[in-house]
Design an enzyme around this catalytic site. Structure first.
Site, PDB file in Angstrom:
ATOM      1  CB  ALA A  17      -0.943  -0.027   1.128  1.00 14.81           C
ATOM      2  CG  HIS A  18       1.211   5.531  -2.076  1.00 12.39           C
ATOM      3  ND1 HIS A  18       1.069   6.959  -1.442  1.00 12.39           N
ATOM      4  CD2 HIS A  18       2.203   5.750  -3.170  1.00 12.39           C
ATOM      5  CE1 HIS A  18       2.007   7.563  -2.014  1.00 12.39           C
ATOM      6  NE2 HIS A  18       2.641   6.855  -3.160  1.00 12.39           N
ATOM      7  NE  ARG A  19       5.541   4.841   4.380  1.00 14.54           N
ATOM      8  CZ  ARG A  19       5.299   4.012   5.223  1.00 14.54           C
ATOM      9  NH1 ARG A  19       4.458   4.421   6.012  1.00 14.54           N
ATOM     10  NH2 ARG A  19       5.943   2.843   5.316  1.00 14.54           N
ATOM     11  CB  VAL A  20       0.203  10.222   0.714  1.00 15.71           C
ATOM     12  CG1 VAL A  20       1.220  10.599   1.827  1.00 15.71           C
ATOM     13  CG2 VAL A  20       0.627  10.119  -0.477  1.00 15.71           C
TER      14      VAL A  20
END
Length: 397
Positions: free
Chosen positions: A229-232
């Site tokens: 998953a991505h942080r933002v």
């Protein structure tokens, strides 16, 4: 054909990966790269116990040492060191990867070589850099990933920390070093003076941690592992389909709504849990579970085709055999074949930087140990008798 860097002569004193990769990048773009290797054994990767080709060549060595010529010298022998100094006088760049202090003991550090060539650009790649409390520590990609923080954010949310599958500290150190070298060469055009370039595996791994340090300084909390998953942004990760996994990057409102349309899930658009990107990031695990319910109804390729047709970024997760056989990979010339004197036709990765007027080229395979010793010594003005004497004394191989 003219090459972008065919005016540069680079002396490669490095071994294993970061430094050889840096020098190979320069060689691919036309630099004359001379690999100086220890007599007898050569670059440590030649002797590595990893994968070997059918006739015994080290696959790892061939992967990062093309477009170079090899000279075998004993830098501890006065004759070998003098031959090295003669090389330096005609060079533009020296790249070394000794632990800090070793080059000085051998008499090949920047002050010693600058006395022979004030225009010299001298680049050092080490585990932790030439300064700082960790400078003398041995440097490995694994250690740099661990200490920089990279391993703390790599892996499944509830899993153990793992290193990146690709040696990002080694390779990015080579990339940053190449940028530093070219910057110093451009500066030299204005000043007439060379300079020292210092980079490290630790610095390089930390420099790649853009999102992670941004999160740290914004929240005051150390970032955690997120899997794919991505942080933002969310959804921006790997998700399960019926026959495997695909990646989806619906990282703005327009793409989010298009994704829900393709999935025939209008309920997700109206779901109060997922109204904004901030909501979706905060509840990324719940969101992934909801998306997975629908995605498991069809195969990966079906979903990717439908998503791309709707303008939603998506792609299948492939292994390297699949990616290296992909028509796009081949169209971009990212897998090439070249002739090797003992292994015959061998495959290699292509050049990732495409220049329209002065494109790079793979002109020669990785050299044999000392394959070009005589050729290079003769180019420096050594007579046949001098070469025979140096070899008899054990100064060159």
């Amino acid at each position: 054909m003219a090459f972008a860097l065919d005016h540069l002569t680079v002396i490669d004193l490095t071994q294993v990966m970061a430094g050889p990769y840096c020098c190979q990048l320069l060689g691919d773009l036309g630099a004359n790269v001379i690999k100086v290797e220890p007599m007898g054994t050569g670059d440590a990767t030649r002797q590595a116990t990893g994968h070997r080709l059918p006739h015994g060549e080290s696959a790892a060595f061939l992967a990062v040492n093309r477009n170079k010529r090899s000279i075998a010298l004993d830098l501890k022998h006065p004759g070998g060191r003098d031959a090295f100094y003669r090389l330096v006088r005609g060079a533009d760049v020296v790249v070394e990867s000794f632990r800090p202090g070793v080059a000085a003991r051998l008499g090949v550090d920047y002050p010693a070589l600058r006395a022979h060539n004030e225009r010299l650009v001298y680049a050092s790649i080490s585990g932790f850099g030439q300064t700082g409390p960790y400078a003398q520590r041995p440097g490995y990609d694994l250690i740099a990933q661990a200490m920089s923080g990279v391993m703390s954010v790599t892996g499944d949310v509830d899993g153990d920390p793992v290193k990146c599958g690709v040696p990002v500290a080694d390779l990015s150190a080579g990339l940053f070093c190449a940028i530093g070298i070219l910057s110093a060469c451009l500066s030299r055009e204005k000043t007439g003076q060379g300079q020292a370039v210092d980079t490290s595996l630790y610095d390089a791994a930390l420099a790649l941690s853009i999102w992670e340090t941004a999160e740290l300084w914004a929240t005051g909390q150390a970032p955690e592992r997120l899997g794919s998953a991505h942080r933002v942004n969310a959804p921006y990760q790997a998700l399960p389909a019926r026959d495997g996994y695909l990646t989806i990057g619906a990282n703005n409102e327009r793409l989010w709504q298009r994704l829900c349309t393709v999935l025939d899930r209008p309920d997700l658009v109206a779901d109060s849990r997922f109204v904004t990107n901030t909501d979706r990031v905060r509840r990324r695990a719940e969101l992934a579970a909801e998306l997975g319910v629908t995605l498991r109804e069809r195969d990966v390729d079906d979903w990717v085709e439908a998503l791309l047709e709707a303008g939603v970024p998506a792609g299948p997760i492939r292994d390297y055999q699949q990616s290296c056989e992909d028509p796009h990979t081949l169209a971009r010339e990212m897998v090439v074949e070249l002739d090797h004197p003992t292994e015959g036709r061998v495959r290699a990765l292509g050049i990732p930087v495409k220049l329209t007027q002065t494109p790079g080229d793979i002109r020669r395979p990785a050299p044999g140990l000392g394959e070009h010793t005589d050729e290079l010594l003769r180019a420096m003005g050594c007579t046949g008798e001098e070469i025979r004497t140096l070899r008899a004394e054990g100064a060159v191989g």
